[in-house]
Design a protein around this motif. Sequence first.
Motif, PDB file in Angstrom:
ATOM      1  N   GLY A  11     -18.330  -8.069  -0.742  1.00  0.00           N
ATOM      2  CA  GLY A  11     -19.520  -8.376  -1.501  1.00  0.00           C
ATOM      3  C   GLY A  11     -20.304  -9.581  -0.990  1.00  0.00           C
ATOM      4  O   GLY A  11     -21.285  -9.981  -1.591  1.00  0.00           O
ATOM      5  N   LYS A  12     -19.868 -10.179   0.113  1.00  0.00           N
ATOM      6  CA  LYS A  12     -20.549 -11.343   0.688  1.00  0.00           C
ATOM      7  C   LYS A  12     -21.017 -10.997   2.096  1.00  0.00           C
ATOM      8  O   LYS A  12     -20.382 -10.226   2.807  1.00  0.00           O
ATOM      9  N   GLU A  13     -22.113 -11.606   2.488  1.00  0.00           N
ATOM     10  CA  GLU A  13     -22.631 -11.407   3.835  1.00  0.00           C
ATOM     11  C   GLU A  13     -22.265 -12.605   4.700  1.00  0.00           C
ATOM     12  O   GLU A  13     -22.613 -13.746   4.371  1.00  0.00           O
ATOM     13  N   ILE A  14     -21.550 -12.347   5.797  1.00  0.00           N
ATOM     14  CA  ILE A  14     -21.223 -13.411   6.751  1.00  0.00           C
ATOM     15  C   ILE A  14     -22.446 -13.603   7.631  1.00  0.00           C
ATOM     16  O   ILE A  14     -22.905 -12.670   8.283  1.00  0.00           O
ATOM     17  N   ILE A  15     -22.973 -14.835   7.636  1.00  0.00           N
ATOM     18  CA  ILE A  15     -24.209 -15.083   8.382  1.00  0.00           C
ATOM     19  C   ILE A  15     -23.969 -15.840   9.684  1.00  0.00           C
ATOM     20  O   ILE A  15     -24.851 -15.867  10.543  1.00  0.00           O
ATOM     21  N   GLN A  16     -22.784 -16.447   9.820  1.00  0.00           N
ATOM     22  CA  GLN A  16     -22.506 -17.162  11.066  1.00  0.00           C
ATOM     23  C   GLN A  16     -20.998 -17.303  11.268  1.00  0.00           C
ATOM     24  O   GLN A  16     -20.257 -17.575  10.326  1.00  0.00           O
ATOM     25  N   TYR A  17     -20.578 -17.106  12.520  1.00  0.00           N
ATOM     26  CA  TYR A  17     -19.190 -17.321  12.926  1.00  0.00           C
ATOM     27  C   TYR A  17     -19.142 -18.589  13.777  1.00  0.00           C
ATOM     28  O   TYR A  17     -19.930 -18.747  14.700  1.00  0.00           O
ATOM     29  N   PHE A  18     -18.202 -19.477  13.484  1.00  0.00           N
ATOM     30  CA  PHE A  18     -18.066 -20.727  14.236  1.00  0.00           C
ATOM     31  C   PHE A  18     -16.896 -20.697  15.209  1.00  0.00           C
ATOM     32  O   PHE A  18     -16.773 -21.580  16.042  1.00  0.00           O
ATOM     33  N   GLY A  19     -16.019 -19.739  15.076  1.00  0.00           N
ATOM     34  CA  GLY A  19     -14.858 -19.649  15.954  1.00  0.00           C
ATOM     35  C   GLY A  19     -13.566 -20.048  15.256  1.00  0.00           C
ATOM     36  O   GLY A  19     -13.526 -20.277  14.052  1.00  0.00           O
ATOM     37  N   ILE A  20     -12.539 -20.149  16.042  1.00  0.00           N
ATOM     38  CA  ILE A  20     -11.191 -20.420  15.529  1.00  0.00           C
ATOM     39  C   ILE A  20     -11.051 -21.888  15.161  1.00  0.00           C
ATOM     40  O   ILE A  20     -11.464 -22.772  15.906  1.00  0.00           O
ATOM     41  N   VAL A  21     -10.451 -22.123  13.999  1.00  0.00           N
ATOM     42  CA  VAL A  21     -10.086 -23.474  13.567  1.00  0.00           C
ATOM     43  C   VAL A  21      -8.597 -23.462  13.244  1.00  0.00           C
ATOM     44  O   VAL A  21      -8.028 -22.414  12.928  1.00  0.00           O
ATOM     45  N   SER A  22      -7.981 -24.633  13.349  1.00  0.00           N
ATOM     46  CA  SER A  22      -6.546 -24.690  13.066  1.00  0.00           C
ATOM     47  C   SER A  22      -6.164 -26.045  12.504  1.00  0.00           C
ATOM     48  O   SER A  22      -6.901 -27.024  12.639  1.00  0.00           O
ATOM     49  N   GLY A  23      -5.028 -26.069  11.886  1.00  0.00           N
ATOM     50  CA  GLY A  23      -4.427 -27.298  11.384  1.00  0.00           C
ATOM     51  C   GLY A  23      -2.949 -27.237  11.640  1.00  0.00           C
ATOM     52  O   GLY A  23      -2.326 -26.173  11.479  1.00  0.00           O
ATOM     53  N   GLU A  24      -2.385 -28.343  12.080  1.00  0.00           N
ATOM     54  CA  GLU A  24      -0.963 -28.377  12.400  1.00  0.00           C
ATOM     55  C   GLU A  24      -0.317 -29.561  11.682  1.00  0.00           C
ATOM     56  O   GLU A  24      -0.915 -30.621  11.566  1.00  0.00           O
ATOM     57  N   THR A  25       0.896 -29.354  11.242  1.00  0.00           N
ATOM     58  CA  THR A  25       1.662 -30.413  10.603  1.00  0.00           C
ATOM     59  C   THR A  25       3.105 -30.317  11.079  1.00  0.00           C
ATOM     60  O   THR A  25       3.670 -29.224  11.158  1.00  0.00           O
ATOM     61  N   ILE A  26       3.675 -31.466  11.387  1.00  0.00           N
ATOM     62  CA  ILE A  26       5.101 -31.531  11.709  1.00  0.00           C
ATOM     63  C   ILE A  26       5.735 -32.518  10.747  1.00  0.00           C
ATOM     64  O   ILE A  26       5.290 -33.661  10.643  1.00  0.00           O
ATOM     65  N   ILE A  27       6.748 -32.060  10.032  1.00  0.00           N
ATOM     66  CA  ILE A  27       7.428 -32.887   9.042  1.00  0.00           C
ATOM     67  C   ILE A  27       8.919 -32.857   9.328  1.00  0.00           C
ATOM     68  O   ILE A  27       9.490 -31.796   9.581  1.00  0.00           O
ATOM     69  N   ASN A  52       9.989 -27.834  -1.319  1.00  0.00           N
ATOM     70  CA  ASN A  52       8.923 -28.823  -1.493  1.00  0.00           C
ATOM     71  C   ASN A  52       8.381 -29.298  -0.151  1.00  0.00           C
ATOM     72  O   ASN A  52       7.171 -29.501   0.008  1.00  0.00           O
ATOM     73  N   VAL A  53       9.255 -29.484   0.832  1.00  0.00           N
ATOM     74  CA  VAL A  53       8.819 -29.888   2.172  1.00  0.00           C
ATOM     75  C   VAL A  53       7.964 -28.795   2.789  1.00  0.00           C
ATOM     76  O   VAL A  53       6.911 -29.070   3.377  1.00  0.00           O
ATOM     77  N   LEU A  54       8.378 -27.540   2.655  1.00  0.00           N
ATOM     78  CA  LEU A  54       7.599 -26.414   3.175  1.00  0.00           C
ATOM     79  C   LEU A  54       6.227 -26.354   2.518  1.00  0.00           C
ATOM     80  O   LEU A  54       5.210 -26.172   3.186  1.00  0.00           O
ATOM     81  N   ARG A  55       6.193 -26.509   1.212  1.00  0.00           N
ATOM     82  CA  ARG A  55       4.932 -26.460   0.472  1.00  0.00           C
ATOM     83  C   ARG A  55       4.003 -27.582   0.915  1.00  0.00           C
ATOM     84  O   ARG A  55       2.814 -27.376   1.138  1.00  0.00           O
ATOM     85  N   GLU A  56       4.539 -28.788   1.056  1.00  0.00           N
ATOM     86  CA  GLU A  56       3.745 -29.937   1.489  1.00  0.00           C
ATOM     87  C   GLU A  56       3.187 -29.724   2.900  1.00  0.00           C
ATOM     88  O   GLU A  56       2.016 -29.994   3.160  1.00  0.00           O
ATOM     89  N   ALA A  57       4.024 -29.237   3.796  1.00  0.00           N
ATOM     90  CA  ALA A  57       3.581 -28.997   5.172  1.00  0.00           C
ATOM     91  C   ALA A  57       2.488 -27.934   5.209  1.00  0.00           C
ATOM     92  O   ALA A  57       1.498 -28.070   5.924  1.00  0.00           O
ATOM     93  N   LYS A  58       2.643 -26.880   4.426  1.00  0.00           N
ATOM     94  CA  LYS A  58       1.633 -25.818   4.374  1.00  0.00           C
ATOM     95  C   LYS A  58       0.306 -26.370   3.863  1.00  0.00           C
ATOM     96  O   LYS A  58      -0.755 -26.112   4.443  1.00  0.00           O
ATOM     97  N   GLU A  59       0.350 -27.137   2.798  1.00  0.00           N
ATOM     98  CA  GLU A  59      -0.878 -27.699   2.225  1.00  0.00           C
ATOM     99  C   GLU A  59      -1.574 -28.644   3.201  1.00  0.00           C
ATOM    100  O   GLU A  59      -2.801 -28.626   3.314  1.00  0.00           O
ATOM    101  N   ARG A  60      -0.816 -29.438   3.914  1.00  0.00           N
ATOM    102  CA  ARG A  60      -1.407 -30.341   4.914  1.00  0.00           C
ATOM    103  C   ARG A  60      -2.078 -29.566   6.039  1.00  0.00           C
ATOM    104  O   ARG A  60      -3.175 -29.908   6.479  1.00  0.00           O
ATOM    105  N   ALA A  61      -1.420 -28.525   6.529  1.00  0.00           N
ATOM    106  CA  ALA A  61      -1.985 -27.726   7.616  1.00  0.00           C
ATOM    107  C   ALA A  61      -3.271 -27.027   7.155  1.00  0.00           C
ATOM    108  O   ALA A  61      -4.266 -26.994   7.879  1.00  0.00           O
ATOM    109  N   LEU A  62      -3.263 -26.473   5.938  1.00  0.00           N
ATOM    110  CA  LEU A  62      -4.458 -25.822   5.412  1.00  0.00           C
ATOM    111  C   LEU A  62      -5.595 -26.822   5.210  1.00  0.00           C
ATOM    112  O   LEU A  62      -6.754 -26.518   5.495  1.00  0.00           O
ATOM    113  N   GLN A  63      -5.265 -28.019   4.738  1.00  0.00           N
ATOM    114  CA  GLN A  63      -6.278 -29.046   4.535  1.00  0.00           C
ATOM    115  C   GLN A  63      -6.912 -29.466   5.861  1.00  0.00           C
ATOM    116  O   GLN A  63      -8.135 -29.582   5.969  1.00  0.00           O
TER     117      GLN A  63
END
Length: 106
Positions: A11-27, A52-63
Amino acid sequence: MLLTTTNTLQGKEIIQYFGIVSGETIIGANIVKDFFAGITDIVGGRASSYENVLREAKERALQEMSEQAKRLGANAVIGVDLDYETVGGGNTMLMVTAAGTAIRYK
């Protein structure tokens, strides 16, 4: 910032692609968490300290991934993929990587 594992936004129109983005975390997992996780393994149950460590690492990488997308001018990341790996001597570190395609939609 909208994050989704799908490759489109229904239901949404994608108007621009910027390419690949990533986030990495090592805990690192410390010895206290290792000790309590070992006890949990013996008596049964969930290793909540590791969860809890897994959840924290995932949230940091997504952020981190979201912040990179915002800097490009995106308002969403589609096709998000999470990868979990152990690294370091004796596999004592946990690495979480989040990657996707930064887009702008209207």
